[in-house]
Design an enzyme around this catalytic site. Sequence first.
Site, PDB file in Angstrom:
ATOM      1  N   THR A  73       4.484  -3.624   5.099  1.00 55.72           N
ATOM      2  CA  THR A  73       3.679  -4.023   3.954  1.00 55.72           C
ATOM      3  C   THR A  73       4.354  -5.140   3.162  1.00 55.72           C
ATOM      4  OG1 THR A  73       3.022  -3.201   1.762  1.00 55.72           O
ATOM      5  CG2 THR A  73       4.788  -2.025   2.821  1.00 55.72           C
ATOM      6  N   ASP A  74       3.553  -5.865   2.379  1.00 57.11           N
ATOM      7  CA  ASP A  74       4.141  -6.878   1.487  1.00 57.11           C
ATOM      8  C   ASP A  74       4.869  -6.224   0.309  1.00 57.11           C
ATOM      9  OD1 ASP A  74       1.932  -5.948   0.058  1.00 57.11           O
ATOM     10  OD2 ASP A  74       1.062  -7.923  -0.328  1.00 57.11           O
ATOM     11  N   GLU A  75       4.664  -4.904   0.109  1.00 55.59           N
ATOM     12  CA  GLU A  75       5.251  -4.243  -1.064  1.00 55.59           C
ATOM     13  C   GLU A  75       6.781  -4.184  -0.981  1.00 55.59           C
ATOM     14  OE1 GLU A  75       3.090  -0.887  -2.591  1.00 55.59           O
ATOM     15  OE2 GLU A  75       1.266  -1.523  -1.595  1.00 55.59           O
ATOM     16  N   LYS A 111       9.407   2.035   3.082  1.00 60.62           N
ATOM     17  CA  LYS A 111       8.964   1.048   4.079  1.00 60.62           C
ATOM     18  C   LYS A 111      10.050  -0.032   4.262  1.00 60.62           C
ATOM     19  CE  LYS A 111       5.535   0.758   6.012  1.00 60.62           C
ATOM     20  NZ  LYS A 111       5.047   1.352   7.291  1.00 60.62           N
ATOM     21  N   TYR A 133       7.465   4.632  -2.164  1.00 58.19           N
ATOM     22  CA  TYR A 133       6.754   4.179  -0.959  1.00 58.19           C
ATOM     23  C   TYR A 133       7.357   2.880  -0.434  1.00 58.19           C
ATOM     24  CZ  TYR A 133       3.219   1.666   1.773  1.00 58.19           C
ATOM     25  OH  TYR A 133       2.580   0.928   2.743  1.00 58.19           O
ATOM     26  N   TYR A 172      -5.686  12.445 -12.032  1.00 52.89           N
ATOM     27  CA  TYR A 172      -6.555  11.794 -13.021  1.00 52.89           C
ATOM     28  C   TYR A 172      -6.957  12.692 -14.177  1.00 52.89           C
ATOM     29  CZ  TYR A 172      -6.777   8.105  -9.590  1.00 52.89           C
ATOM     30  OH  TYR A 172      -6.429   7.097  -8.729  1.00 52.89           O
TER      31      TYR A 172
HETATM   32  P1  NAD Z   1      -3.137   6.012   6.169  1.00 47.20           P
HETATM   33  O1  NAD Z   1      -2.442   6.835   5.142  1.00 47.20           O
HETATM   34  O2  NAD Z   1      -4.612   5.815   6.082  1.00 47.20           O
HETATM   35  O3  NAD Z   1      -2.868   6.618   7.631  1.00 47.20           O
HETATM   36  C1  NAD Z   1      -1.600   7.062   8.033  1.00 47.20           C
HETATM   37  C2  NAD Z   1      -1.760   7.795   9.356  1.00 47.20           C
HETATM   38  O4  NAD Z   1      -0.447   8.226   9.759  1.00 47.20           O
HETATM   39  C3  NAD Z   1      -2.646   9.044   9.279  1.00 47.20           C
HETATM   40  O5  NAD Z   1      -3.494   9.108  10.396  1.00 47.20           O
HETATM   41  C4  NAD Z   1      -1.643  10.200   9.288  1.00 47.20           C
HETATM   42  O6  NAD Z   1      -2.171  11.383   9.874  1.00 47.20           O
HETATM   43  C5  NAD Z   1      -0.513   9.601  10.130  1.00 47.20           C
HETATM   44  N1  NAD Z   1       0.780  10.213   9.805  1.00 47.20           N
HETATM   45  C6  NAD Z   1       1.316  10.409   8.573  1.00 47.20           C
HETATM   46  N2  NAD Z   1       2.500  11.051   8.686  1.00 47.20           N
HETATM   47  C7  NAD Z   1       2.708  11.252  10.019  1.00 47.20           C
HETATM   48  C8  NAD Z   1       3.755  11.854  10.763  1.00 47.20           C
HETATM   49  N3  NAD Z   1       4.816  12.401  10.163  1.00 47.20           N
HETATM   50  N4  NAD Z   1       3.658  11.861  12.103  1.00 47.20           N
HETATM   51  C9  NAD Z   1       2.585  11.316  12.727  1.00 47.20           C
HETATM   52  N5  NAD Z   1       1.548  10.759  12.075  1.00 47.20           N
HETATM   53  C10 NAD Z   1       1.609  10.727  10.727  1.00 47.20           C
HETATM   54  O7  NAD Z   1      -2.353   4.634   6.177  1.00 47.20           O
HETATM   55  P2  NAD Z   1      -2.910   3.149   6.384  1.00 47.20           P
HETATM   56  O8  NAD Z   1      -3.382   2.630   5.089  1.00 47.20           O
HETATM   57  O9  NAD Z   1      -3.808   3.125   7.564  1.00 47.20           O
HETATM   58  O10 NAD Z   1      -1.553   2.391   6.733  1.00 47.20           O
HETATM   59  C11 NAD Z   1      -1.081   2.322   8.077  1.00 47.20           C
HETATM   60  C12 NAD Z   1       0.216   1.545   8.099  1.00 47.20           C
HETATM   61  O11 NAD Z   1       0.010   0.236   7.594  1.00 47.20           O
HETATM   62  C13 NAD Z   1       1.329   2.158   7.245  1.00 47.20           C
HETATM   63  O12 NAD Z   1       2.545   2.014   7.945  1.00 47.20           O
HETATM   64  C14 NAD Z   1       1.323   1.318   5.980  1.00 47.20           C
HETATM   65  O13 NAD Z   1       2.596   1.284   5.394  1.00 47.20           O
HETATM   66  C15 NAD Z   1       0.915  -0.032   6.534  1.00 47.20           C
HETATM   67  N6  NAD Z   1       0.198  -0.913   5.587  1.00 47.20           N
HETATM   68  C16 NAD Z   1      -0.869  -0.437   4.866  1.00 47.20           C
HETATM   69  C17 NAD Z   1      -1.559  -1.302   4.017  1.00 47.20           C
HETATM   70  C18 NAD Z   1      -2.769  -0.832   3.249  1.00 47.20           C
HETATM   71  O14 NAD Z   1      -3.302  -1.596   2.423  1.00 47.20           O
HETATM   72  N7  NAD Z   1      -3.286   0.367   3.476  1.00 47.20           N
HETATM   73  C19 NAD Z   1      -1.136  -2.630   3.883  1.00 47.20           C
HETATM   74  C20 NAD Z   1      -0.039  -3.070   4.629  1.00 47.20           C
HETATM   75  C21 NAD Z   1       0.620  -2.201   5.487  1.00 47.20           C
HETATM   76  P1  TYD Z   2      -3.742   1.004  -4.431  1.00 44.82           P
HETATM   77  O1  TYD Z   2      -5.084   0.904  -3.803  1.00 44.82           O
HETATM   78  O2  TYD Z   2      -3.153   2.355  -4.698  1.00 44.82           O
HETATM   79  O3  TYD Z   2      -2.762   0.101  -3.557  1.00 44.82           O
HETATM   80  P2  TYD Z   2      -1.232  -0.380  -3.880  1.00 44.82           P
HETATM   81  O4  TYD Z   2      -0.687   0.397  -5.001  1.00 44.82           O
HETATM   82  O5  TYD Z   2      -0.558  -0.061  -2.588  1.00 44.82           O
HETATM   83  O6  TYD Z   2      -1.340  -1.845  -4.165  1.00 44.82           O
HETATM   84  O7  TYD Z   2      -3.790   0.244  -5.821  1.00 44.82           O
HETATM   85  C1  TYD Z   2      -4.219  -1.105  -5.910  1.00 44.82           C
HETATM   86  C2  TYD Z   2      -4.080  -1.529  -7.362  1.00 44.82           C
HETATM   87  O8  TYD Z   2      -5.028  -0.788  -8.148  1.00 44.82           O
HETATM   88  C3  TYD Z   2      -2.718  -1.223  -7.965  1.00 44.82           C
HETATM   89  O9  TYD Z   2      -2.393  -2.259  -8.884  1.00 44.82           O
HETATM   90  C4  TYD Z   2      -2.931   0.084  -8.705  1.00 44.82           C
HETATM   91  C5  TYD Z   2      -4.359  -0.021  -9.155  1.00 44.82           C
HETATM   92  N1  TYD Z   2      -5.104   1.259  -9.268  1.00 44.82           N
HETATM   93  C6  TYD Z   2      -5.836   1.544 -10.434  1.00 44.82           C
HETATM   94  O10 TYD Z   2      -5.869   0.739 -11.393  1.00 44.82           O
HETATM   95  N2  TYD Z   2      -6.522   2.722 -10.491  1.00 44.82           N
HETATM   96  C7  TYD Z   2      -6.513   3.630  -9.473  1.00 44.82           C
HETATM   97  O11 TYD Z   2      -7.141   4.712  -9.611  1.00 44.82           O
HETATM   98  C8  TYD Z   2      -5.776   3.322  -8.281  1.00 44.82           C
HETATM   99  C9  TYD Z   2      -5.723   4.284  -7.132  1.00 44.82           C
HETATM  100  C10 TYD Z   2      -5.086   2.116  -8.222  1.00 44.82           C
END
Ligand code: NAD
Ligand code: TYD
Length: 351
Positions: free
Chosen positions: A132-134, A161, A157, A348
């Site tokens: 992630t970019d985070e 990562k 988190y 919430y």
């Molecule tokens: P998600 O939370 O929707 O899905 C995670 C998946 O991993 C689920 O299917 C869960 O069952 C599985 N999982 C969790 N713990 C596990 C374990 N111990 N063993 C096996 N499987 C397990 O996540 P996502 O949003 O689809 O993100 C996927 C990847 O992409 C992550 O590595 C995340 O850091 C990265 N990523 C996410 C975003 C985003 O915006 N969501 C952006 C950049 C990178």
């Molecule tokens: P989120 O979707 O949790 O992604 P990330 O924290 O990984 O960027 O949140 C996106 C942005 O929205 C972040 O600045 C937090 C904010 N946010 C709210 O303002 N209200 C909410 O209920 C949630 C879940 C996130």
Amino acid sequence: MSKTILITGGAGFIGSHVVREFVLKYPSSHIINLDALTYAGNLENLKDIEDKPNYTFVKADITDAAKINSIFQEYQPDGIIHLAAESHVDRSITNPLEFVMTNVIGTVNLLNAAKDIWADNYEGKRFHHVSTDEVYGTLGETGLFTEETSYDPHSPYSASKASSDHFVRAYADTYGLPVVITNCSNNYGPNHFPEKLIPLCIHNIIHKKPLPIYGDGKFTRDWLFVIDHAKAIDLVFHKGNLGESYNVGGFNEWQNIDLVKELCKQMDEKLGRAVGESAQLITFVKDRPGHDLRYAIDASKINTELGYEPSVTFEQGLSKTIDWFLANQDWLDNVTSGDYQSYYKKQYIGS
Ligand code: NAD
Ligand code: TYD
């Protein structure tokens, strides 16, 4: 079958789109989806491809080293695309250790298993770590994250990562493991779990519930349509230079408050509600601790080296996303029952 590609976290939001992309695009490759099916994993996400002959699902937890080793021995994957993770910042604030276990220990278990089965014969092998970019921390009002930006994570988190990225690089440097890393901006799209901002607001707009905006709502994120992330992973997995990282994004920054207003506007139109009706649900709530002000990705490396470009504009992607959620309210109702209710109440409502 020409290649065996093992994808972790394939039942989750992004992973399910990656699995679908690979199963359909590479019919002669065997695609294994390894997932523990936590609250975030849902095999419903893959209903349309689960009967394909080149697809196998294996339920396993990446923190279980012995199980991971035996699965790797059994299937002998040529490529690994690692997405399994705990992925929600707010949950990481409540339970950091779970993030260390899955995101750090789980990643090291996979690296060890890959190193063991490949046994120094790395021809045609690849470990793609999805990050992630985070990990870069936060930006002020200007500037972009490049691949050279120093890591500076602030949430449990992002710290977990960042740690996993460091282990992946350490295995490349120490053992010569063939790795690539992608660091992507915030994703949105179909199957997004409604604990994250966009799907949570879509769900609450449908049910006319408050739209919780943390702090003053001026926090900025850079949004990419999930299918465009899946396409970037395909590109880097096949063509990225070994040992390198690629930032993935679409140069698409939004302040949270503006994004939620845009969502309200589009949903009022689609739901036939009065102009401005859903925006009245916007409610400012207590800020997230350690909240990063701004993320913004410089995606020029993946563009110039690999020719990557997102396929949809944000307006198109958001419209497709809302349409998907409106057409799949059963999916939304299923994932928001049970555990989600107690999470939502704690996060919430405060009990
Ligand atoms: P998600 O939370 O929707 O899905 C995670 C998946 O991993 C689920 O299917 C869960 O069952 C599985 N999982 C969790 N713990 C596990 C374990 N111990 N063993 C096996 N499987 C397990 O996540 P996502 O949003 O689809 O993100 C996927 C990847 O992409 C992550 O590595 C995340 O850091 C990265 N990523 C996410 C975003 C985003 O915006 N969501 C952006 C950049 C990178
Ligand atoms: P989120 O979707 O949790 O992604 P990330 O924290 O990984 O960027 O949140 C996106 C942005 O929205 C972040 O600045 C937090 C904010 N946010 C709210 O303002 N209200 C909410 O209920 C949630 C879940 C996130």
